[in-house]
Design a protein around this motif. Structure first.
Motif, PDB file in Angstrom:
ATOM      1  N   LYS A   1     -39.973  14.788 -53.103  1.00 57.89           N
ATOM      2  CA  LYS A   1     -39.809  13.393 -54.088  1.00 57.89           C
ATOM      3  C   LYS A   1     -40.590  13.773 -55.357  1.00 57.89           C
ATOM      4  CE  LYS A   1     -41.691   9.688 -51.984  1.00 57.89           C
ATOM      5  NZ  LYS A   1     -41.849   8.452 -51.115  1.00 57.89           N
ATOM      6  N   PHE A   2     -41.575  14.247 -55.240  1.00 54.85           N
ATOM      7  CA  PHE A   2     -42.937  13.849 -56.327  1.00 54.85           C
ATOM      8  C   PHE A   2     -42.474  15.517 -57.298  1.00 54.85           C
ATOM      9  CE2 PHE A   2     -45.085  11.942 -52.521  1.00 54.85           C
ATOM     10  CZ  PHE A   2     -44.822  10.945 -53.107  1.00 54.85           C
ATOM     11  N   PHE A   3     -41.856  16.500 -56.970  1.00 52.54           N
ATOM     12  CA  PHE A   3     -41.892  17.530 -57.366  1.00 52.54           C
ATOM     13  C   PHE A   3     -40.331  18.384 -57.548  1.00 52.54           C
ATOM     14  CE2 PHE A   3     -45.517  17.201 -55.164  1.00 52.54           C
ATOM     15  CZ  PHE A   3     -46.840  17.514 -55.651  1.00 52.54           C
ATOM     16  N   GLU A   4     -39.682  17.608 -56.832  1.00 56.00           N
ATOM     17  CA  GLU A   4     -38.183  18.335 -56.883  1.00 56.00           C
ATOM     18  C   GLU A   4     -36.631  17.222 -57.313  1.00 56.00           C
ATOM     19  OE1 GLU A   4     -36.912  21.505 -55.100  1.00 56.00           O
ATOM     20  OE2 GLU A   4     -39.022  21.659 -54.025  1.00 56.00           O
ATOM     21  N   ARG A   5     -35.904  17.763 -57.785  1.00 55.79           N
ATOM     22  CA  ARG A   5     -34.936  16.977 -57.166  1.00 55.79           C
ATOM     23  C   ARG A   5     -33.823  16.929 -56.586  1.00 55.79           C
ATOM     24  NH1 ARG A   5     -32.140  17.665 -63.531  1.00 55.79           N
ATOM     25  NH2 ARG A   5     -34.147  16.456 -64.386  1.00 55.79           N
ATOM     26  N   GLU A   6     -34.270  17.680 -55.326  1.00 51.14           N
ATOM     27  CA  GLU A   6     -33.748  18.111 -54.168  1.00 51.14           C
ATOM     28  C   GLU A   6     -34.618  18.102 -53.258  1.00 51.14           C
ATOM     29  OE1 GLU A   6     -30.546  17.757 -53.525  1.00 51.14           O
ATOM     30  OE2 GLU A   6     -29.916  17.880 -55.769  1.00 51.14           O
ATOM     31  N   ALA A   7     -33.891  17.683 -51.852  1.00 49.38           N
ATOM     32  CA  ALA A   7     -34.948  17.748 -50.878  1.00 49.38           C
ATOM     33  C   ALA A   7     -35.145  19.283 -50.292  1.00 49.38           C
ATOM     34  CB  ALA A   7     -35.030  16.822 -49.375  1.00 49.38           C
ATOM     35  N   SER A   8     -36.610  18.893 -50.058  1.00 50.70           N
ATOM     36  CA  SER A   8     -37.114  20.760 -49.495  1.00 50.70           C
ATOM     37  C   SER A   8     -37.531  21.040 -48.325  1.00 50.70           C
ATOM     38  CB  SER A   8     -37.054  21.800 -50.974  1.00 50.70           C
ATOM     39  OG  SER A   8     -38.429  21.416 -51.120  1.00 50.70           O
ATOM     40  N   GLY A   9     -39.002  20.193 -47.789  1.00 50.20           N
ATOM     41  CA  GLY A   9     -39.371  19.606 -47.097  1.00 50.20           C
ATOM     42  C   GLY A   9     -38.790  19.403 -45.780  1.00 50.20           C
TER      43      GLY A   9
ATOM     44  N   GLN B   1     -46.523  22.137 -50.358  1.00 49.08           N
ATOM     45  CA  GLN B   1     -46.522  23.637 -50.037  1.00 49.08           C
ATOM     46  C   GLN B   1     -45.811  24.023 -48.751  1.00 49.08           C
ATOM     47  OE1 GLN B   1     -50.296  24.134 -52.826  1.00 49.08           O
ATOM     48  NE2 GLN B   1     -48.608  26.127 -53.548  1.00 49.08           N
ATOM     49  N   VAL B   2     -47.245  22.926 -47.950  1.00 50.93           N
ATOM     50  CA  VAL B   2     -46.831  23.206 -46.588  1.00 50.93           C
ATOM     51  C   VAL B   2     -45.686  22.704 -45.350  1.00 50.93           C
ATOM     52  CG1 VAL B   2     -48.406  22.904 -44.521  1.00 50.93           C
ATOM     53  CG2 VAL B   2     -49.948  23.305 -46.758  1.00 50.93           C
ATOM     54  N   GLU B   3     -45.698  21.773 -46.406  1.00 49.44           N
ATOM     55  CA  GLU B   3     -43.698  21.106 -45.401  1.00 49.44           C
ATOM     56  C   GLU B   3     -42.700  22.335 -46.118  1.00 49.44           C
ATOM     57  OE1 GLU B   3     -41.803  17.370 -45.082  1.00 49.44           O
ATOM     58  OE2 GLU B   3     -44.133  16.838 -45.479  1.00 49.44           O
ATOM     59  N   ARG B   4     -42.805  22.375 -47.744  1.00 52.94           N
ATOM     60  CA  ARG B   4     -41.895  23.785 -47.695  1.00 52.94           C
ATOM     61  C   ARG B   4     -42.148  24.498 -47.201  1.00 52.94           C
ATOM     62  NH1 ARG B   4     -40.912  25.573 -53.767  1.00 52.94           N
ATOM     63  NH2 ARG B   4     -38.875  26.162 -53.609  1.00 52.94           N
ATOM     64  N   GLU B   5     -43.022  25.347 -47.516  1.00 46.33           N
ATOM     65  CA  GLU B   5     -43.057  26.417 -45.958  1.00 46.33           C
ATOM     66  C   GLU B   5     -42.700  26.427 -44.747  1.00 46.33           C
ATOM     67  OE1 GLU B   5     -46.432  28.405 -43.686  1.00 46.33           O
ATOM     68  OE2 GLU B   5     -47.258  27.674 -45.748  1.00 46.33           O
ATOM     69  N   LEU B   6     -42.869  25.117 -43.610  1.00 46.85           N
ATOM     70  CA  LEU B   6     -42.599  24.887 -42.751  1.00 46.85           C
ATOM     71  C   LEU B   6     -41.165  24.874 -42.444  1.00 46.85           C
ATOM     72  CD1 LEU B   6     -45.602  22.753 -41.251  1.00 46.85           C
ATOM     73  CD2 LEU B   6     -44.942  25.829 -41.038  1.00 46.85           C
ATOM     74  N   ALA B   7     -40.508  23.890 -43.189  1.00 47.92           N
ATOM     75  CA  ALA B   7     -38.804  23.913 -43.398  1.00 47.92           C
ATOM     76  C   ALA B   7     -38.220  24.860 -43.714  1.00 47.92           C
ATOM     77  CB  ALA B   7     -38.940  22.373 -44.624  1.00 47.92           C
ATOM     78  N   ALA B   8     -38.881  25.419 -44.418  1.00 43.98           N
ATOM     79  CA  ALA B   8     -38.022  26.767 -44.864  1.00 43.98           C
ATOM     80  C   ALA B   8     -37.595  28.060 -43.310  1.00 43.98           C
ATOM     81  CB  ALA B   8     -38.259  27.903 -45.900  1.00 43.98           C
ATOM     82  N   ARG B   9     -38.738  27.753 -42.780  1.00 45.01           N
ATOM     83  CA  ARG B   9     -38.762  28.857 -41.288  1.00 45.01           C
ATOM     84  C   ARG B   9     -37.334  28.079 -40.368  1.00 45.01           C
ATOM     85  NH1 ARG B   9     -44.816  28.629 -39.673  1.00 45.01           N
ATOM     86  NH2 ARG B   9     -43.550  29.209 -37.006  1.00 45.01           N
ATOM     87  N   LEU B  10     -37.935  26.630 -40.337  1.00 40.78           N
ATOM     88  CA  LEU B  10     -36.747  25.934 -39.497  1.00 40.78           C
ATOM     89  C   LEU B  10     -35.042  25.946 -40.549  1.00 40.78           C
ATOM     90  CD1 LEU B  10     -36.391  23.659 -37.112  1.00 40.78           C
ATOM     91  CD2 LEU B  10     -36.574  21.615 -38.920  1.00 40.78           C
ATOM     92  N   ARG B  11     -35.591  25.780 -41.487  1.00 41.35           N
ATOM     93  CA  ARG B  11     -33.811  26.056 -41.722  1.00 41.35           C
ATOM     94  C   ARG B  11     -32.573  27.822 -41.432  1.00 41.35           C
ATOM     95  NH1 ARG B  11     -35.886  22.610 -45.911  1.00 41.35           N
ATOM     96  NH2 ARG B  11     -34.496  21.583 -46.832  1.00 41.35           N
ATOM     97  N   SER B  12     -33.763  28.969 -41.522  1.00 39.67           N
ATOM     98  CA  SER B  12     -33.500  29.829 -41.367  1.00 39.67           C
ATOM     99  C   SER B  12     -33.862  30.608 -40.496  1.00 39.67           C
ATOM    100  CB  SER B  12     -34.915  30.920 -42.111  1.00 39.67           C
ATOM    101  OG  SER B  12     -36.025  31.011 -41.966  1.00 39.67           O
ATOM    102  N   ALA B  13     -33.946  29.427 -39.034  1.00 35.84           N
ATOM    103  CA  ALA B  13     -34.036  29.723 -37.955  1.00 35.84           C
ATOM    104  C   ALA B  13     -32.206  29.866 -37.086  1.00 35.84           C
ATOM    105  CB  ALA B  13     -35.204  28.717 -37.245  1.00 35.84           C
ATOM    106  N   GLY B  14     -32.691  30.611 -36.367  1.00 34.24           N
ATOM    107  CA  GLY B  14     -30.852  30.704 -34.990  1.00 34.24           C
ATOM    108  C   GLY B  14     -31.537  29.566 -34.566  1.00 34.24           C
ATOM    109  N   ARG B  15     -30.438  29.162 -33.938  1.00 32.23           N
ATOM    110  CA  ARG B  15     -30.520  27.642 -32.934  1.00 32.23           C
ATOM    111  C   ARG B  15     -30.970  27.108 -31.688  1.00 32.23           C
ATOM    112  NH1 ARG B  15     -27.993  26.412 -28.049  1.00 32.23           N
ATOM    113  NH2 ARG B  15     -27.054  24.182 -27.684  1.00 32.23           N
ATOM    114  N   GLU B  16     -31.445  28.789 -31.209  1.00 35.81           N
ATOM    115  CA  GLU B  16     -32.382  28.713 -29.771  1.00 35.81           C
ATOM    116  C   GLU B  16     -34.033  28.312 -30.531  1.00 35.81           C
ATOM    117  OE1 GLU B  16     -31.808  27.650 -27.057  1.00 35.81           O
ATOM    118  OE2 GLU B  16     -29.933  27.426 -27.963  1.00 35.81           O
TER     119      GLU B  16
END
Length: 269
Positions: free
Chosen positions: A187-195, A12-27
């Motif tokens: 990998k423990f909860f989904e079929r696609e990487a989301s972390g 849950q923590v890693e998915r939350e943080l990764a979502a912030r990184l995925r949606s962030a702009g370049r800078e």
């Protein structure tokens, strides 16, 4: 041993943080790469990279396996650079053989601060840039690094590695195969990487990326037990095309048997 509840909390923590990184702009991503990993380690104190720091036997085995490949490329006049050096255990071992060693990472949190070799420098990166002098490195190495970068940042990062290398220098790039994944906590909860694996790769994608950055000869290496052997590139690329339309379970089972970790060595002309 972590429980299912521990894994889910980490997820849950890693998915939350990764979502912030995925949606962030370049800078913004340049600022986030380091701070989000520091936040991850703070919020997930039982993270494997933290526990691995004090698991001396696990670290010893990892270093021994990786040095089985690196040994053939390291000499007293070699400048070696490990990108994503983590606890620096491998870089410290390489420093016994190479003349100079750079360890590059986005965080100091898990780096070992005892028995630091005199010929080793730890460089904190923004996650994309390689802050070493141009054409100063003989051997660059990264293991499970490029999948952590935003897909829009990867080519800039690899071009930075290319620029850091001397002519004739090599980049040893290792990354988990997408068809065999996911390989992060999801990998423990989904079929696609989301972390924090923002994009996992195939051999074809890695080769294309390295070619775009300017690399010339590219070789594939496979680990068999404690030995590494050079393999032709064409067969795995063709197999990937065959696997692509298969059901995910069948594709994953075959890929785990045939691929696992992608290991390529690219040479700068």
């Amino acid at each position: 041993m972590r429980t299912r509840e521990d894994l889910y909390r980490h997820y849950q923590v890693e998915r939350e943080l990764a979502a912030r990184l995925r949606s962030a702009g370049r800078e913004e991503r340049r600022r986030l790469y380091g701070t989000l990993y520091d936040e991850l380690f703070e919020r997930v104190p039982d993270h494997p990279q933290l526990s691995g720091k004090v698991d001396y036997e696990h670290r010893r085995r990892f270093v021994e396996i990786e040095m089985g490949l690196l040994d053939r490329f390291l000499y007293p006049d070699t400048t070696f650079m490990e990108i994503g050096c983590g606890d620096c255990a491998l870089s410290y071992e390489a420093a016994k053989r190479a003349g100079r060693v750079y360890g590059v990472d986005v965080s100091r949190t898990i780096a070992m601060d005892n028995d630091v070799p005199g010929n080793f420098d730890l460089l904190i990166s923004d996650g994309i840039g390689i802050e070493v002098p141009e054409e100063s490195v003989d051997v660059a190495y990264s293991r499970q690094l490029i999948e952590h970068l935003h897909p829009d940042d990867v080519i800039e990062h690899v071009m930075g590695v290319f620029e850091a290398l001397k002519p004739g220098g090599i980049y040893i790039c290792m990354t988990p195969h997408r068809h065999a994944g996911p390989h992060d906590i999801s990998k423990f909860f989904e079929r696609e990487a989301s972390g924090f694996h923002l994009h996992e790769y195939t051999h074809a994608e890695v080769v294309s990326l390295l070619r775009r950055a300017g690399f010339g000869r590219i070789r594939l290496w496979k680990r068999l037990g404690s030995r590494y052997i050079e393999m032709p590139l064409v067969p795995p690329v063709l197999l990937e095309k065959i696997l692509e339309p298969l059901h995910c379970r069948a594709r994953r089972a075959i890929a785990r048997l045939m691929f696992g970790m992608i290991r390529v060595i690219a040479e700068k002309p």
